[in-house]
Design a protein around this motif. Sequence first.
Motif, PDB file in Angstrom:
ATOM      1  N   SER A   1       0.716  -1.067  -0.489  1.00 54.45           N
ATOM      2  CA  SER A   1      -0.057  -0.089  -0.247  1.00 54.45           C
ATOM      3  C   SER A   1       1.184   1.569   0.114  1.00 54.45           C
TER       4      SER A   1
ATOM      5  N   GLY B   1      -4.433  -7.601 -12.292  1.00 50.17           N
ATOM      6  CA  GLY B   1      -2.748  -7.612 -12.128  1.00 50.17           C
ATOM      7  C   GLY B   1      -1.867  -8.967 -12.939  1.00 50.17           C
TER       8      GLY B   1
ATOM      9  N   PHE C   1      -4.436   0.385 -11.822  1.00 56.56           N
ATOM     10  CA  PHE C   1      -3.861   0.014 -10.845  1.00 56.56           C
ATOM     11  C   PHE C   1      -3.718   1.056  -9.905  1.00 56.56           C
ATOM     12  N   SER C   2      -3.454   2.380 -10.321  1.00 60.80           N
ATOM     13  CA  SER C   2      -3.499   3.193  -8.935  1.00 60.80           C
ATOM     14  C   SER C   2      -4.481   3.703  -8.906  1.00 60.80           C
TER      15      SER C   2
ATOM     16  N   THR D   1      -7.225   1.961  -8.821  1.00 62.03           N
ATOM     17  CA  THR D   1      -8.340   1.081  -7.745  1.00 62.03           C
ATOM     18  C   THR D   1      -7.516   0.883  -6.489  1.00 62.03           C
ATOM     19  N   GLY D   2      -5.983   1.279  -6.549  1.00 65.10           N
ATOM     20  CA  GLY D   2      -4.920   0.652  -5.104  1.00 65.10           C
ATOM     21  C   GLY D   2      -5.658   2.258  -3.982  1.00 65.10           C
TER      22      GLY D   2
ATOM     23  N   HIS E   1      -7.991  -5.261  -9.431  1.00 62.22           N
ATOM     24  CA  HIS E   1      -7.172  -4.902  -8.978  1.00 62.22           C
ATOM     25  C   HIS E   1      -6.114  -5.994  -9.462  1.00 62.22           C
TER      26      HIS E   1
ATOM     27  N   GLY F   1       2.104  -7.716  -4.154  1.00 67.86           N
ATOM     28  CA  GLY F   1       0.632  -8.308  -4.837  1.00 67.86           C
ATOM     29  C   GLY F   1       0.445  -9.343  -4.908  1.00 67.86           C
TER      30      GLY F   1
ATOM     31  N   HIS G   1     -13.684  -3.796  -7.053  1.00 71.46           N
ATOM     32  CA  HIS G   1     -12.294  -2.777  -6.984  1.00 71.46           C
ATOM     33  C   HIS G   1     -11.088  -4.030  -7.299  1.00 71.46           C
ATOM     34  N   ARG G   2     -11.392  -4.912  -5.820  1.00 66.22           N
ATOM     35  CA  ARG G   2      -9.702  -5.490  -5.423  1.00 66.22           C
ATOM     36  C   ARG G   2     -10.361  -6.613  -6.701  1.00 66.22           C
TER      37      ARG G   2
ATOM     38  N   ARG H   1      -1.726 -12.227  -3.314  1.00 63.94           N
ATOM     39  CA  ARG H   1      -2.762 -12.621  -4.148  1.00 63.94           C
ATOM     40  C   ARG H   1      -3.560 -13.464  -4.513  1.00 63.94           C
TER      41      ARG H   1
END
Length: 397
Positions: A17, A202, A368-369, A371-372, A198, A166, A194-195, A170
């Motif tokens: 994070s 990813g 990714f920016s 949603t992260g 992401h 990640g 979102h998760r 994951r």
Amino acid sequence: MNRVGHSIKAVLVQVHSIAGLVLALLLALIALTGAIMSFEDEIVEHLNAGLMHVVPREKPALTPDELVAQLKAGQDVGQVSAVMLSSDPTAAVRVRFARDEQGTRPTSLYVDPYDARVLGSPRGEEFFVTVRRLHRWLLIPGDAKGWGRQITGIAALGLIVMLVSGLVLRWPRRATSVKMWLKPNLALSGRGLHRSLHAVIGTWVLPIYVVMTLTGLWYSFDWYKDGVAWLLARPEIAAAKMQPKMSAKAPRDAVRHEPTAAIGFDQAWTTLRREQGDRFSRALLTLPGGPGTVIRIRSWPKDSTLDTTRDEFRIDAITGQVVSAERYADKTFGEKIIANVLDIHRGAVLGWPGKLAFMIAAALMPLFSVTGVLLYLSRRKLRRPAQPALGRLVPGE
């Protein structure tokens, strides 16, 4: 999961994070500019189709020195630093210029090889030069000698940390399930969606990001470049590439010199044609930037499909003697990997499908920016303690 596993996961979440929040905008900028440059060659060729070709004539083409002399006689141009010549009688010559006293480089010109007539400046050149400086050095003064080079390298190292953390976070319980790895759950909404986006997308682009990052570090850190050369090249080649470089902090008087005498291209051009015969398609002849008479020549064979698949010569402009010759065909497999770092970085080694895949992956970085950041904010909201109760009324009060 036991307590140790929970602790490790909590640490990885924090690392992932924090790195993401710090580097989100920078990585998105670097990735988007890279995506823009993915098909630069094709775009520039399309924009300049009318300038890059001429009608062939029966008379022989001008020699490089004759062409430069007639070009300067016809108009006021800057100091010529390089010429791109071709074995194709219908191809125009591209002339490049040295930086002026203000440090700016004049726009290059396409010139008719038979009469030195200026055909025009290449469209899109300044745009892609700016995008490239933004991608590599963030437009920070000094370009490759400034701080931008190190900043983009640190961002790449941060991306490696995010990719590794990640992937660990994951990792699903059913690791052998392709569906768990590659299929996003679009039926979800809010934080769950979102998760899913992401994590799953990813996973799709992770191999491409690994390749981009490992090859991108080549342009940021000398220690990384030296390490790769030591690992992949023959010892004598690695030693030559790892020679100490002139310190960037050296006094200006020690690094800025004027050529002792004007030199031309003709002698080196004659030597190259004798060495290469009719096997080359185009050649870039570059004059030395300081004192000396050795011209660097990059030569692309006719069967070359990659920009980095080329031979490189250093030829004395006065004597025509070959000082060094580095032929692509003579390289080992590891040395060919080093030579093709740029085309690996942008996926060109896989042809246009590879370039398209790398472009799409780079263009997805802002996803990714966004949603992260949303996942981080929602996680903070879930951790926020509930408001304390106002209290209960006691009988009699």
